[in-house]
Design a protein around this motif. Sequence first.
Motif, PDB file in Angstrom:
ATOM      1  N   PHE A 237      20.705 -29.931  55.779  1.00  0.00           N
ATOM      2  CA  PHE A 237      19.483 -29.548  55.743  1.00  0.00           C
ATOM      3  C   PHE A 237      18.510 -28.700  54.100  1.00  0.00           C
ATOM      4  O   PHE A 237      17.953 -29.620  54.078  1.00  0.00           O
ATOM      5  CB  PHE A 237      18.895 -28.044  56.763  1.00  0.00           C
ATOM      6  N   ARG A 238      19.824 -28.372  53.845  1.00  0.00           N
ATOM      7  CA  ARG A 238      19.148 -28.410  52.200  1.00  0.00           C
ATOM      8  C   ARG A 238      19.057 -29.980  51.272  1.00  0.00           C
ATOM      9  O   ARG A 238      18.339 -30.224  50.359  1.00  0.00           O
ATOM     10  CB  ARG A 238      20.814 -27.670  51.479  1.00  0.00           C
ATOM     11  N   SER A 239      20.056 -30.328  51.869  1.00  0.00           N
ATOM     12  CA  SER A 239      19.758 -31.920  51.194  1.00  0.00           C
ATOM     13  C   SER A 239      19.211 -32.335  51.193  1.00  0.00           C
ATOM     14  O   SER A 239      17.594 -33.396  50.218  1.00  0.00           O
ATOM     15  CB  SER A 239      20.595 -32.934  51.428  1.00  0.00           C
ATOM     16  N   VAL A 240      18.341 -32.207  52.324  1.00  0.00           N
ATOM     17  CA  VAL A 240      16.242 -32.672  52.857  1.00  0.00           C
ATOM     18  C   VAL A 240      15.488 -31.570  51.740  1.00  0.00           C
ATOM     19  O   VAL A 240      14.874 -32.239  51.367  1.00  0.00           O
ATOM     20  CB  VAL A 240      16.146 -32.201  53.970  1.00  0.00           C
ATOM     21  N   GLN A 241      16.211 -30.580  51.725  1.00  0.00           N
ATOM     22  CA  GLN A 241      14.833 -28.951  51.017  1.00  0.00           C
ATOM     23  C   GLN A 241      15.272 -29.715  49.850  1.00  0.00           C
ATOM     24  O   GLN A 241      13.835 -29.915  48.837  1.00  0.00           O
ATOM     25  CB  GLN A 241      15.451 -28.095  50.957  1.00  0.00           C
ATOM     26  N   GLU A 242      16.132 -30.395  49.202  1.00  0.00           N
ATOM     27  CA  GLU A 242      16.888 -30.654  47.507  1.00  0.00           C
ATOM     28  C   GLU A 242      15.912 -32.209  46.752  1.00  0.00           C
ATOM     29  O   GLU A 242      15.023 -31.755  46.267  1.00  0.00           O
ATOM     30  CB  GLU A 242      18.010 -30.637  47.070  1.00  0.00           C
ATOM     31  N   ALA A 243      15.442 -32.878  48.778  1.00  0.00           N
ATOM     32  CA  ALA A 243      15.276 -33.830  47.956  1.00  0.00           C
ATOM     33  C   ALA A 243      13.685 -34.192  47.271  1.00  0.00           C
ATOM     34  O   ALA A 243      12.377 -34.627  46.648  1.00  0.00           O
ATOM     35  CB  ALA A 243      15.703 -35.012  49.093  1.00  0.00           C
TER      36      ALA A 243
END
Length: 253
Positions: A237-243
């Motif tokens: 989920f954090r990877s999506v937010q960071e992207a």
Amino acid sequence: MFSIVGAIIGYLVYRFPGAIAGFFLGSMIDQMNGSKGQRTKGGGGMGEIFRQQTQRGSTVSPADFELNLLSLASFVIKADGKVSQSELDYVRQYFVQAYGKERANATFKVFNDVIKKRDIDAQRIGMMLRARTRYESRLQILHFLFSIANADGTVSTSEVNVIQQIAGYLSIQMADFNSIKAMFFKNPDSAYRILEIDRTATDAEIKKAYRTMVKKYHPDKLVDMDEAYRQGAEVKFRSVQEAYEQLQKERGF
């Protein structure tokens, strides 16, 4: 029958770990006895057991799930022709965190003593998990397999190929496969791939894609899973937010 007897004998000899190992072994004997007369030439073994499990019900037991997950992990670990200690350590740490040390040790023992001595069919495992787990859970399995491959600092082409093959057995959509893969490969297009859009996407399309991915990868979808799974979902989920934040910064919206 044998599962109960095995659990009792195992507990008397080795207490809790022995009970788990005895139950696993007894269950396998029960299943193999039940499959006699139904095997074809060249069949049988674990592949036949997994086929029958797929036909029996709509859910997968914790014991079956753990052994199947460990079996899939073994394919990734061996994908590049060498066994990385860091990858082995990652899998063991994950299982200990998810299931506790005693239960994890019992699962590894059954796998080492029984499962890996037989023919393990990744397609059969994938079919069984596909039929008996939710799509969100299978996405997390995919993320777990990539995390194993990345434990030694790099994900090789052979590892990607094996994981992609397993993703096919799990009926993971290619867009979702590429999204999770992009979380482990940093390049100029990674943020776009994670959000499952092209570089030509408009700002409005990026925002829409972000909302879609937030719904798909939100950790709340895995509230019924073990803690290690939920933590893995949070990483994803954090990877999506960071992207999304990266594209916001690059485009200034």
